[in-house]
Design an enzyme around this catalytic site. Structure first.
Site, PDB file in Angstrom:
ATOM      1  N   GLU A 183      36.263  32.487  40.482  1.00 22.82           N
ATOM      2  CA  GLU A 183      35.270  32.305  39.424  1.00 22.82           C
ATOM      3  C   GLU A 183      35.682  31.314  38.331  1.00 22.82           C
ATOM      4  O   GLU A 183      35.868  31.691  37.164  1.00 22.82           O
ATOM      5  CB  GLU A 183      34.921  33.663  38.794  1.00 22.82           C
ATOM      6  CG  GLU A 183      34.437  34.693  39.800  1.00 22.82           C
ATOM      7  CD  GLU A 183      33.880  35.961  39.152  1.00 22.82           C
ATOM      8  OE1 GLU A 183      34.100  36.173  37.950  1.00 22.82           O
ATOM      9  OE2 GLU A 183      33.217  36.740  39.855  1.00 22.82           O
ATOM     10  N   GLU A 363      33.131  39.600  46.337  1.00 25.04           N
ATOM     11  CA  GLU A 363      33.005  40.707  45.387  1.00 25.04           C
ATOM     12  C   GLU A 363      31.544  41.097  45.287  1.00 25.04           C
ATOM     13  O   GLU A 363      30.673  40.226  45.128  1.00 25.04           O
ATOM     14  CB  GLU A 363      33.446  40.315  43.960  1.00 25.04           C
ATOM     15  CG  GLU A 363      34.915  40.151  43.774  1.00 25.04           C
ATOM     16  CD  GLU A 363      35.284  39.793  42.328  1.00 25.04           C
ATOM     17  OE1 GLU A 363      34.520  40.115  41.399  1.00 25.04           O
ATOM     18  OE2 GLU A 363      36.342  39.166  42.160  1.00 25.04           O
TER      19      GLU A 363
HETATM   20  C1  FCB Z   1      34.167  39.573  38.319  1.00 27.09           C
HETATM   21  C2  FCB Z   1      35.671  39.472  38.358  1.00 27.09           C
HETATM   22  C3  FCB Z   1      36.373  40.777  38.664  1.00 27.09           C
HETATM   23  C4  FCB Z   1      35.693  41.949  38.003  1.00 27.09           C
HETATM   24  C5  FCB Z   1      34.208  41.927  38.282  1.00 27.09           C
HETATM   25  C6  FCB Z   1      33.470  43.095  37.699  1.00 27.09           C
HETATM   26  O1  FCB Z   1      33.674  38.578  37.483  1.00 27.09           O
HETATM   27  O2  FCB Z   1      36.082  38.526  39.309  1.00 27.09           O
HETATM   28  O3  FCB Z   1      37.712  40.648  38.282  1.00 27.09           O
HETATM   29  O4  FCB Z   1      35.980  41.964  36.663  1.00 27.09           O
HETATM   30  O5  FCB Z   1      33.647  40.748  37.799  1.00 27.09           O
END
Ligand code: FCB
Length: 461
Positions: A183, A363
């Protein structure tokens, strides 16, 4: 030991079994974590400070005034945690390496004891048949590099490339994939423009230069890893959302288009097309980054995979920010709207606009105010969240998007950055005073889901 107890193992219900059948053979199911959020062991075995250690020490930065000193104590509980991962029947585990643990000053000497930890982690995963998916940078820059400007300083690109190459030499023979950055939008904008994440700076110009250096360090790291003959698939992980205009007015539509430029195209275009989007450059004017000849070609290295992190959609417009609760939509404990269709929409759009490499959802998950009740953690909202987003992933695959894997964020409740330990994203509950791990109902559901997947794989092998 806190593996999921057999007595509590529910079989896959019919809806779960039919969801499993919507995925192609070989699809990878996993869980994800990151170093600073779970490891603790902050001063152990020669680890150096990261910018997050420093940020946590400043008053007012973290809602519960906590830090990552102990976190989930994963540094000391790694074998149990790997057993827990394996008890979920997943095929893959995504984790990140703490750069200051393996190179305390971000330059010069390597810390053998730090590398020893990741060596053991990778071996333990492989011993249990779980693929190790490595992320090199999940936001914990060695603090020693920050006084010189950190990511604002172009030298940090070279430091990162050295670090990436060293990890490649040490772990590349066993890693199932290596992602450079997690990110970069968050690092640049939340860390250097909004100032709410480390290192807490507030300048758009700085943030945009940082984003350029992050992208450049990604491309140069890929070149270095390939030059050493790295065989693990190489890529990067981006947080992305569809951006919807708050209303149909031309102003709101223009704002949504610009926000799409700043969050999606600012990263996708240089990585996949070798250019920065012209409309965003024009908007930035003097805040646009300095780009040296050859940088964009370096950034646009072929990707073996692209990781996407998805949580919610964005609604943007020129009026007051939309309040999803007032708008009557369902939200998670972060206040983020539950919007599964945004995931399929995003994937289809990226597929239409770019020639994509294989996609992994690196994620996806949700925070809810979970409570331990009689030894169990009922979290039906999280189960619904996961089901609906997994289903949206299947929708995208059905439309022709090449998605190869999906990782739940997160294995464990953990240090949620500026929210400290107040937000629980785990499918496994962490009782911080005792460090006991208690699988939530969502872990039991995911375990049954993955078991169903594994049984099906065996039947069709
Ligand atoms: C993302 C991050 C991760 C976590 C989630 C909820 O932006 O990569 O570390 O904090 O959000």
């Amino acid at each position: 030991m806190s593996s999921v107890p057999h007595a509590a193992r529910p079989g896959a219900d019919a809806a779960t079994a039919s969801l499993v059948r919507r995925f192609p053979p070989g699809f990878l199911w996993g869980v994800a974590t990151s170093a600073f959020q779970i490891e603790g062991g902050a001063t152990e075995d020669g680890r150096g400070d990261s910018i997050w250690d420093e940020f946590c020490r400043r008053s007012g930065t973290i809602k519960d005034a906590s830090d990552g000193a102990i976190a989930c104590d994963h540094y000391h509980r790694m074998p149990e945690d790997v057993a827990l991962v394996s008890s979920l029947n997943v095929g893959a585990y995504r984790f990140s390496i703490s750069w200051p643990r393996v190179q305390p000053l971000g330059a010069g000497a390597w810390n053998e004891r730090g590398f020893g930890f990741y060596d053991r982690l990778v071996d333990e995963l492989l011993r249990r048949g779980v693929e190790p998916h490595v992320t090199l940078y999940h936001w914990d820059l060695p603090q020693a590099l920050q006084p010189g400007g950190g990511w604002l300083n172009r030298d940090t690109v070279d430091r990162f490339v050295d670090y990436a190459a060293e990890v490649g030499r040490r772990l590349g023979d066993r890693a199932a994939s290596i992602a450079t950055h997690n990110e970069p939008w968050v690092v640049s904008v939340l860390g250097h423009e909004a100032g709410i994440f480390a290192p807490g700076l507030r300048s758009q110009k700085t943030a945009m230069q940082v984003s350029h250096h992050l992208l450049l360090s990604h491309g140069r790291a890929l070149q270095a890893l390939r030059a050493q003959g790295q065989r693990a698939p190489l890529g990067i992980v981006l947080n992305q959302s569809p951006i919807h205009a708050a209303t149909d007015s031309p102003e709101d539509r223009a704002k949504a288009r610009l926000d799409d430029g700043l969050t999606v195209r600012w990263y996708m275009d240089p990585l996949l097309l070798g250019t920065y989007p012209a409309d965003v450059l024009e908007f930035l004017g003097p805040d646009a980054p300095e780009v040296t000849d050859g940088d964009l070609a370096d950034i646009a290295q072929p990707l073996d995979f692209l990781g996407i992190n998805y949580y919610t959609r964005n609604v943007s417009g020129t009026g007051a920010p939309r309040d999803p609760v007032a708008a009557g939509t369902e939200v998670t404990d972060m206040g983020w709207e539950v919007f599964p269709d945004g995931l399929s929409e995003l994937l289809r759009r990226l597929h239409a606009d770019y020639r994509l490499p294989p996609i992994y959802i690196m994620e996806n998950g949700a925070a809810y105010p979970d409570r331990l009740v009689d030894g169990a953690v009922p979290d039906p909202d999280r189960i619904r969240y996961l089901r609906s987003h997994i289903s949206a992933t299947a929708d995208a695959i059905a439309s022709g998007v090449d998605v190869r894997g999906y990782f739940v964020w997160s294995l464990l409740d953990n240090f949620e950055w500026a929210d400290g330990y107040l937000k629980r994203f785990g499918i496994v509950y962490v009782d911080y005073p005792t460090q006991r791990r208690i699988p939530k109902d969502s872990a039991l559901w995911y375990r049954a889901f993955c078991l169903e997947h594994n049984l099906r794989e065996r039947r069709t092998a």
